[in-house]
Motif scaffolding. Structure first.
Motif, PDB file in Angstrom:
ATOM      1  N   ALA A  42      70.117   3.941  25.563  1.00 45.00           N
ATOM      2  CA  ALA A  42      71.127   3.326  26.416  1.00 45.00           C
ATOM      3  C   ALA A  42      71.615   2.024  25.799  1.00 45.00           C
ATOM      4  CB  ALA A  42      70.547   3.055  27.799  1.00 45.00           C
ATOM      5  N   VAL A  43      72.932   1.855  25.841  1.00 43.85           N
ATOM      6  CA  VAL A  43      73.571   0.606  25.413  1.00 43.85           C
ATOM      7  C   VAL A  43      74.586   0.251  26.495  1.00 43.85           C
ATOM      8  CG1 VAL A  43      73.263   0.946  22.927  1.00 43.85           C
ATOM      9  CG2 VAL A  43      75.251   1.946  24.061  1.00 43.85           C
ATOM     10  N   PRO A  44      75.114  -0.986  26.479  1.00 43.62           N
ATOM     11  CA  PRO A  44      76.129  -1.322  27.483  1.00 43.62           C
ATOM     12  C   PRO A  44      77.298  -0.338  27.441  1.00 43.62           C
ATOM     13  CG  PRO A  44      75.381  -3.303  26.361  1.00 43.62           C
ATOM     14  CD  PRO A  44      74.761  -2.141  25.636  1.00 43.62           C
ATOM     15  N   HIS A  45      77.617   0.235  28.571  1.00 41.74           N
ATOM     16  CA  HIS A  45      78.775   1.109  28.755  1.00 41.74           C
ATOM     17  C   HIS A  45      78.625   2.485  28.101  1.00 41.74           C
ATOM     18  CE1 HIS A  45      80.673  -2.563  30.113  1.00 41.74           C
ATOM     19  NE2 HIS A  45      80.446  -3.119  28.943  1.00 41.74           N
ATOM     20  N   GLY A  46      77.424   2.855  27.638  1.00 43.32           N
ATOM     21  CA  GLY A  46      77.309   4.161  27.014  1.00 43.32           C
ATOM     22  C   GLY A  46      75.890   4.523  26.642  1.00 43.32           C
ATOM     23  N   ILE A  47      75.749   5.693  25.997  1.00 41.45           N
ATOM     24  CA  ILE A  47      74.467   6.106  25.441  1.00 41.45           C
ATOM     25  C   ILE A  47      74.700   6.594  24.016  1.00 41.45           C
ATOM     26  CG2 ILE A  47      73.497   6.786  27.683  1.00 41.45           C
ATOM     27  CD1 ILE A  47      73.900   9.729  26.794  1.00 41.45           C
ATOM     28  N   TRP A  48      73.666   6.481  23.194  1.00 44.26           N
ATOM     29  CA  TRP A  48      73.669   7.052  21.850  1.00 44.26           C
ATOM     30  C   TRP A  48      72.794   8.298  21.843  1.00 44.26           C
ATOM     31  CZ3 TRP A  48      76.614   6.246  17.740  1.00 44.26           C
ATOM     32  CH2 TRP A  48      77.324   5.045  17.636  1.00 44.26           C
ATOM     33  N   LEU A  49      73.279   9.337  21.210  1.00 42.69           N
ATOM     34  CA  LEU A  49      72.500  10.542  20.956  1.00 42.69           C
ATOM     35  C   LEU A  49      72.108  10.516  19.488  1.00 42.69           C
ATOM     36  CD1 LEU A  49      74.878  13.014  22.820  1.00 42.69           C
ATOM     37  CD2 LEU A  49      72.782  12.017  23.720  1.00 42.69           C
ATOM     38  N   ARG A  50      70.862  10.168  19.220  1.00 44.02           N
ATOM     39  CA  ARG A  50      70.379  10.047  17.846  1.00 44.02           C
ATOM     40  C   ARG A  50      69.834  11.395  17.402  1.00 44.02           C
ATOM     41  NH1 ARG A  50      72.686   5.179  16.573  1.00 44.02           N
ATOM     42  NH2 ARG A  50      71.981   3.515  17.990  1.00 44.02           N
ATOM     43  N   VAL A  51      70.465  11.985  16.392  1.00 41.78           N
ATOM     44  CA  VAL A  51      70.085  13.316  15.935  1.00 41.78           C
ATOM     45  C   VAL A  51      69.438  13.224  14.567  1.00 41.78           C
ATOM     46  CG1 VAL A  51      71.938  14.371  17.260  1.00 41.78           C
ATOM     47  CG2 VAL A  51      72.330  13.758  14.878  1.00 41.78           C
ATOM     48  N   THR A  52      68.752  14.304  14.183  1.00 40.73           N
ATOM     49  CA  THR A  52      68.104  14.369  12.875  1.00 40.73           C
ATOM     50  C   THR A  52      68.998  15.150  11.916  1.00 40.73           C
ATOM     51  OG1 THR A  52      66.874  16.320  13.626  1.00 40.73           O
ATOM     52  CG2 THR A  52      65.769  14.201  13.798  1.00 40.73           C
ATOM     53  N   GLY A  53      69.268  14.568  10.762  1.00 39.74           N
ATOM     54  CA  GLY A  53      70.038  15.259   9.739  1.00 39.74           C
ATOM     55  C   GLY A  53      71.503  15.417  10.056  1.00 39.74           C
ATOM     56  N   GLY A  54      72.038  14.576  10.930  1.00 39.88           N
ATOM     57  CA  GLY A  54      73.451  14.676  11.279  1.00 39.88           C
ATOM     58  C   GLY A  54      73.991  13.326  11.709  1.00 39.88           C
ATOM     59  N   GLU A  55      75.173  13.358  12.303  1.00 39.26           N
ATOM     60  CA  GLU A  55      75.825  12.117  12.716  1.00 39.26           C
ATOM     61  C   GLU A  55      75.489  11.798  14.171  1.00 39.26           C
ATOM     62  OE1 GLU A  55      80.350  10.229  13.148  1.00 39.26           O
ATOM     63  OE2 GLU A  55      80.041  12.260  12.331  1.00 39.26           O
ATOM     64  N   ASP A  56      74.975  10.592  14.408  1.00 41.05           N
ATOM     65  CA  ASP A  56      74.703  10.168  15.777  1.00 41.05           C
ATOM     66  C   ASP A  56      76.004  10.115  16.563  1.00 41.05           C
ATOM     67  OD1 ASP A  56      72.069   9.882  15.043  1.00 41.05           O
ATOM     68  OD2 ASP A  56      72.200   7.713  14.708  1.00 41.05           O
ATOM     69  N   ARG A  57      75.924  10.409  17.859  1.00 45.47           N
ATOM     70  CA  ARG A  57      77.113  10.412  18.703  1.00 45.47           C
ATOM     71  C   ARG A  57      76.965   9.421  19.847  1.00 45.47           C
ATOM     72  NH1 ARG A  57      80.549  14.881  17.674  1.00 45.47           N
ATOM     73  NH2 ARG A  57      81.898  13.833  19.194  1.00 45.47           N
ATOM     74  N   HIS A  58      78.048   8.717  20.123  1.00 45.02           N
ATOM     75  CA  HIS A  58      78.095   7.793  21.249  1.00 45.02           C
ATOM     76  C   HIS A  58      78.930   8.423  22.351  1.00 45.02           C
ATOM     77  CE1 HIS A  58      79.725   4.470  23.685  1.00 45.02           C
ATOM     78  NE2 HIS A  58      78.607   3.844  23.403  1.00 45.02           N
ATOM     79  N   CYS A  59      78.456   8.347  23.592  1.00 44.82           N
ATOM     80  CA  CYS A  59      79.192   8.860  24.747  1.00 44.82           C
ATOM     81  C   CYS A  59      79.325   7.756  25.789  1.00 44.82           C
ATOM     82  CB  CYS A  59      78.471  10.063  25.373  1.00 44.82           C
ATOM     83  SG  CYS A  59      78.353  11.501  24.287  1.00 44.82           S
ATOM     84  N   ARG A  60      80.522   7.643  26.344  1.00 42.33           N
ATOM     85  CA  ARG A  60      80.783   6.600  27.331  1.00 42.33           C
ATOM     86  C   ARG A  60      80.103   6.907  28.662  1.00 42.33           C
ATOM     87  NH1 ARG A  60      85.751   6.583  29.237  1.00 42.33           N
ATOM     88  NH2 ARG A  60      86.156   8.678  28.442  1.00 42.33           N
ATOM     89  N   LEU A  61      79.754   5.836  29.381  1.00 41.57           N
ATOM     90  CA  LEU A  61      79.317   5.957  30.760  1.00 41.57           C
ATOM     91  C   LEU A  61      80.520   5.750  31.675  1.00 41.57           C
ATOM     92  CD1 LEU A  61      75.944   3.969  30.844  1.00 41.57           C
ATOM     93  CD2 LEU A  61      76.274   6.443  30.750  1.00 41.57           C
ATOM     94  N   LEU A  62      80.615   6.558  32.717  1.00 36.39           N
ATOM     95  CA  LEU A  62      81.678   6.411  33.697  1.00 36.39           C
ATOM     96  C   LEU A  62      81.226   5.417  34.764  1.00 36.39           C
ATOM     97  CD1 LEU A  62      82.709  10.157  34.122  1.00 36.39           C
ATOM     98  CD2 LEU A  62      83.647   8.442  32.558  1.00 36.39           C
ATOM     99  N   PRO A  63      82.062   4.438  35.098  1.00 34.48           N
ATOM    100  CA  PRO A  63      81.620   3.388  36.022  1.00 34.48           C
ATOM    101  C   PRO A  63      81.599   3.807  37.485  1.00 34.48           C
ATOM    102  CG  PRO A  63      83.895   2.987  35.339  1.00 34.48           C
ATOM    103  CD  PRO A  63      83.406   4.175  34.545  1.00 34.48           C
TER     104      PRO A  63
END
Length: 356
Positions: free
Chosen positions: A209-230
């Protein structure tokens, strides 16, 4: 052309919705030359036939179409112009989504707030759960939260929930690492959908969890950030606790039920449950309908559903059999896998036709 059929630039500007300065610019660029220019005064005159082209030009510029593309649309036939418009809109929407995503990532690092570990899950399991639960989302003006997926972590479990007000889908997952503390947030559904392929290819996915979103940390690929809806997510737990007693329970083979729903001709479908099993029929048809392999206990019941509500609720169930818990003609039905209860969907019935 007789002068009586021509309009000076000021009159034409009012007719077309373009300013005089814009008309001069489009004349000089070759997009909309005047019908006539007075050789002595240099005054520009336009014909009534040019109003449509000028109005379309204005509308194309209002949706930020570049001049070269505007010219191509104006000079194309209807089919080609439609294709060019679709291409432009798709690019605008894609650019806006990319900008929104980048802005969310920037906001997540403002203030140097460290990422907070939420939990870790098996990638393929998380990907399947996201796809299943997201079928219950909807895009409604004024209610963006209905397009989101609620993630709740704590007490050794991670729960994913979505609702479009006619369906509610929730699935509970067992994490690889138990959450150290509780966390909850509503994640943008479209961004999660876009991340599913990468999640599925990762053996392990860590959620942070980060401010205003979450990070999906994956193995062997590109991490993805997704916004949180307020916006506040609907209180689905209140709905679950107020469902009422199950009066009829049916266990039915999933594939025959799906096939019968696919072949059903109407928008509304009736389930007729009796001690001998279940039939699927049209709401306005007195015929017993399509018999389905099923076992039923409890009260006989006839209940109606919208096809677009019932079909996805059944299709996302896990395993070969589906269990339906019914509470009456006007109460939500609970749809879950007969062998696995970690994915549960509620589907709202519709009011039956009084003549049926």
């Amino acid at each position: 052309m007789p002068n009586s059929e021509l309009m000076p630039i000021g009159v034409f500007a009012r007719r077309s919705g373009l300013t005089s300065s814009a008309l001069r610019f489009y004349a000089d660029s070759g997009l909309l030359p005047p019908a006539e220019i007075d050789p002595v005064t240099g005054y520009r005159y336009y014909s009534a036939h040019q109003v449509v082209r000028a109005s379309v030009l204005r509308q194309l510029r209002e949706i930020a179409m570049p001049l070269a593309a505007v010219e191509a649309v104006l000079d194309a036939g209807a089919d080609e112009a439609s294709r060019l418009l679709d291409e432009h809109v798709a690019k605008v929407v894609g650019d806006a989504a990319a900008a929104q995503q980048k802005a969310a990532v920037i906001k997540s690092v403002l203030g140097n707030a460290p990422a907070r570990p939420i939990t870790a899950l098996k990638g393929p399991v998380l990907a399947d759960a996201v796809e299943q639960v997201l079928t219950a989302t909807a895009r409604e003006p004024g209610m963006p939260v209905l397009a989101g997926l609620r993630i709740e972590a704590g007490h050794g479990a991670v729960t994913l929930t979505a609702t479009d007000r006619y369906r509610l889908s929730t699935r509970t997952l067992v994490p690889i690492e138990s959450p150290g503390q509780t966390w909850a947030g509503t994640v943008d559904g479209d961004e999660l959908r876009a991340a599913v392929a990468g999640i599925r290819r990762s053996v392990l996915v860590r959620l942070e969890a980060v401010p205003h979103g979450i990070w999906l940390r994956v193995t062997g690929g590109e991490d993805r950030h997704c916004r949180l809806l307020p916006e506040e997510f609907p209180d689905y737990r209140l709905m679950l606790t107020s469902l009422g007693e199950v009066t009829t329970r049916v266990t039915v083979s999933k594939e025959p039920l799906l096939r019968a729903l696919e072949e059903h001709p109407g928008e509304c479908v009736a389930l007729h449950v009796a001690d001998r099993g279940m039939h699927l029929r049209s709401a306005d048809d007195e015929h017993p309908g399509v018999p389905l392999p099923a076992t039923a206990t409890g009260q006989d019941l006839r209940i109606w559903f919208g096809l677009t509500t019932l079909y996805p609720a059944v299709s996302t169930a896990i395993g070969p059999d589906v269990m339906l818990d019914l509470r009456g003609r006007d109460r939500p039905v609970t749809v879950r896998s007969a062998g696995r209860g970690d994915l549960t969907t509620l589907a709202m019935p519709v009011k039956p036709d009084p003549s049926a």
